[in-house]
Each structure stands twice: as C-alpha cells, then as structure tokens.
Design an enzyme around this catalytic site. Sequence first.
Site, mmCIF file in Angstrom:
data_model
loop_
_atom_site.group_PDB
_atom_site.id
_atom_site.type_symbol
_atom_site.label_atom_id
_atom_site.label_comp_id
_atom_site.label_asym_id
_atom_site.label_seq_id
_atom_site.Cartn_x
_atom_site.Cartn_y
_atom_site.Cartn_z
ATOM 1 N N GLU A 49 0.820 -1.210 0.000
ATOM 2 C CA GLU A 49 0.000 0.000 0.000
ATOM 3 C C GLU A 49 0.854 1.260 0.000
ATOM 4 O O GLU A 49 0.531 2.235 -0.658
ATOM 5 C CB GLU A 49 -0.953 0.013 1.209
ATOM 6 C CG GLU A 49 -2.164 -0.899 1.039
ATOM 7 C CD GLU A 49 -3.021 -0.530 -0.176
ATOM 8 O OE1 GLU A 49 -3.079 0.649 -0.550
ATOM 9 O OE2 GLU A 49 -3.609 -1.452 -0.776
ATOM 10 N N TYR A 132 -6.854 6.621 4.164
ATOM 11 C CA TYR A 132 -6.989 5.647 3.079
ATOM 12 C C TYR A 132 -6.166 4.383 3.365
ATOM 13 O O TYR A 132 -6.671 3.252 3.289
ATOM 14 C CB TYR A 132 -6.559 6.244 1.714
ATOM 15 C CG TYR A 132 -6.313 5.136 0.725
ATOM 16 C CD1 TYR A 132 -7.382 4.510 0.101
ATOM 17 C CD2 TYR A 132 -5.033 4.628 0.514
ATOM 18 C CE1 TYR A 132 -7.187 3.425 -0.736
ATOM 19 C CE2 TYR A 132 -4.825 3.542 -0.319
ATOM 20 C CZ TYR A 132 -5.902 2.942 -0.942
ATOM 21 O OH TYR A 132 -5.706 1.862 -1.739
ATOM 22 N N ASP A 150 -9.859 5.713 -3.188
ATOM 23 C CA ASP A 150 -8.665 6.169 -3.904
ATOM 24 C C ASP A 150 -9.110 6.662 -5.284
ATOM 25 O O ASP A 150 -10.312 6.753 -5.553
ATOM 26 C CB ASP A 150 -7.637 5.019 -4.018
ATOM 27 C CG ASP A 150 -8.082 3.947 -4.991
ATOM 28 O OD1 ASP A 150 -9.304 3.898 -5.329
ATOM 29 O OD2 ASP A 150 -7.244 3.160 -5.452
#
Length: 369
Positions: A49, A132, A150
């Site tokens: 990520e 996020y 996103d």
Amino acid sequence: MSFRIHPVMNIIIMIFMTFQQNLIHWFRANQRPLPWRKHYEPYEVWVSEIMLQQTQMDTALPYFKRWMKAFPTIGALAKADSKKVLKLWEGLGYYSRARNIHESAKHLVQKNGGVFPQEYEKILSIKGIGRYTAGAIASIAFNEDRPIVDGNILRVLSRVYAISKPIDVEKNKELFWKLQERLIPRGGAREFNQALMELGALVCSKQDPACALCPVRGFCKAFKTKTPENYPVKSRKKEMVKVEAAALVLEKNKKYLIRLRPVGKIMGGLWEFPEWKLSRNRTLSPAQVRNKTARLAEKEFSFGFEAIRPVGTIKRNYTHHLETLHVFKAEKFEEKTGPKTGWVSRWISKKEFVEYPFSSAHAKIAAML
Ligand code: SF4
C-alpha cells in the site's frame, strides 16, 4: 409480532446485493495474481500500500519483490541499514515513504514484538499511514469492514452514480467515503474493496472505459447515458511549473564528488551530484544555462574552472513541476576550498555508486558515467 421490510426497501437491498455479487464474482475470476494476495500477510499489505501511493502497479511490483527478498519480516527491516533501505527505494520517488516504513518497523519491534497491529486506530497511528491506507490495510489484511476511497474508486463511483460534484473539493470527497462504506457487504470488505479498485484499474479506465466487459454496467448511470468520460468532475486544473536545473559532475583521480541531501529537504537522505535550480517558468538559452551553472558552482566550491561541457539533459516530473535537468561535466578544475554547503560530501569511484541511494535523475547521471 413479525417484522416486515417495506417493498421499496426490499428492492433497494436487492439492487445493492446484486451490485456487490456481480463485482465480487468478476473479481474472483479476473483479479491480478499479486504477491500480497497469496496470504494477505499484514506486513506485505502494508508495504504494498505504501509503495502504491503515487506509483503505478507495474512500476511498484519489481520493487516490492526486491524489498521482500531483502527484508522478509518487520524484524529484518528494523535491523537494516538506512542506506540499504533507501537504495532499494531508488527510483520510486517520495522517499519519506521508505524512511517512514523503516522507522515504524523499528518502533513495532520495540513496542509490539515486531507484530503489525490489527486495531484500526493503532494502524492509523503508524507514521506515514493516513485514512486511506489504514482502511486499505484493515480491510485487505484483516477483512475488517472499513471504507477506502482512492482515485480508482472515485472514478468508478462517480460514473456509476453520475456524480457531478467536483471530486477535488474536500466536502464532496466525504460523500464518496460514506457511499463506499454503505456499499461494503458485511464481512466482505477484503474482496469488495479490492474489486472496486481492480475494476477502476482494469476496466473503468480514465479514457475509453471497457463498459462492454463491466460487471456493473447494469447499475451504471454514466453507461446508460453514454457519458463515462464526463466523470469524475474536477473543479480546477493545477498549473504546472516549469523548472530548469543543472547538475555538475566533478571527477578527480577517477573519483566523483557526491553529496548527501539533508533529511527535511526534498529527496532528503539521498545522494546527488551537486545540483542547483536555475529558473522557474523562464526558458534560458544554452549559454545562459552554462554560465549560470558555472557561476553557481564557482561560488559554492570556489573552484577555478577552465570550462564545463554539457553531457546531457534529463526530464523529471514531480508534483506540479516539469523539470529539465542539464548535466555538465567540469573540465580541468582547480579545487580551492571544497564544498561550502555544510552538506556531507564524498569522492567515490564508479564501483561505489551501487552502495549509495540516488534519486532516479541522479541514478541516470551515474549510469551516463
Ligand atoms: Fe465504468 Fe463503464 Fe463500468 Fe460504468 S459501465 S462503471 S463507466 S466501465
């Protein structure tokens, strides 16, 4: 007393469920075989990520594989030398990401036995992790029902619901977070969140979305009105700034002068051939570029140059900046006082280049030599 759901509510629930099921079935059949999808190991999901922030999947994948080979566990990363950590990030950009993962790994070893935390609030408190990324790790690694939004999800949802509110306005983004949260099937966030992102990446692309292959086209308002490319709506375009800069290669006894950018500056912690900004939004002639570079170099190093000659140009783009980096090599110079910046500097041989992390532009200069 029996409980009856209103027929309209029933229809809405059914629509939601069909949307979710179509998307998840499609994901099961079409998902890319990414390395962190094998075991959903939290450390791997975390690193993936962070690497994927600001970076395309194709670029990030080889970096992820090299990283996991070098640092297979949080403990191994915590023990690593920071030079090696940055070297493995070389070329990915936004180097604070690598420094944050490294620091956080050390912290997790000291405070949590080297284990990645499962609680959302604890994940959110890790350096470099925002709303996020915390949601992505909580849902993908731990299958917790947490929303994520996103760029891919913004695009898909704005098209499915034909949302005409600009997505770059903060309060409108909130609407997408709420919408995404409502869509998650209870207990199915791992697949659902990835499926929405994967749909945005593989089918619902920015230009020319492949609607004929889309598992949710029956729900998509933009598809029905043949207007997918009108979404997402943006309110303003950020102006790009044109920058000219110059780097200078100094060679002495087959060694090259490099210096370390201090942490806190852009590209902090990385090494570079001495470099200067020359202009913003103003185009300089080749003579102006050369003269200005020579002046700045003389001022900084108190060198006497007989000449500097151009060896190439490198284009580099970073947040709203389009930069042309002119690379020069100093021909015959006399070292009078040495670098005056106070930055750490070293003379190193070509062989030693592999030991020092450079930004991608300076790695290209090293390759030119
Ligand atoms: Fe995107 Fe087309 Fe699917 Fe709508 S139908 S979500 S526009 S790919």
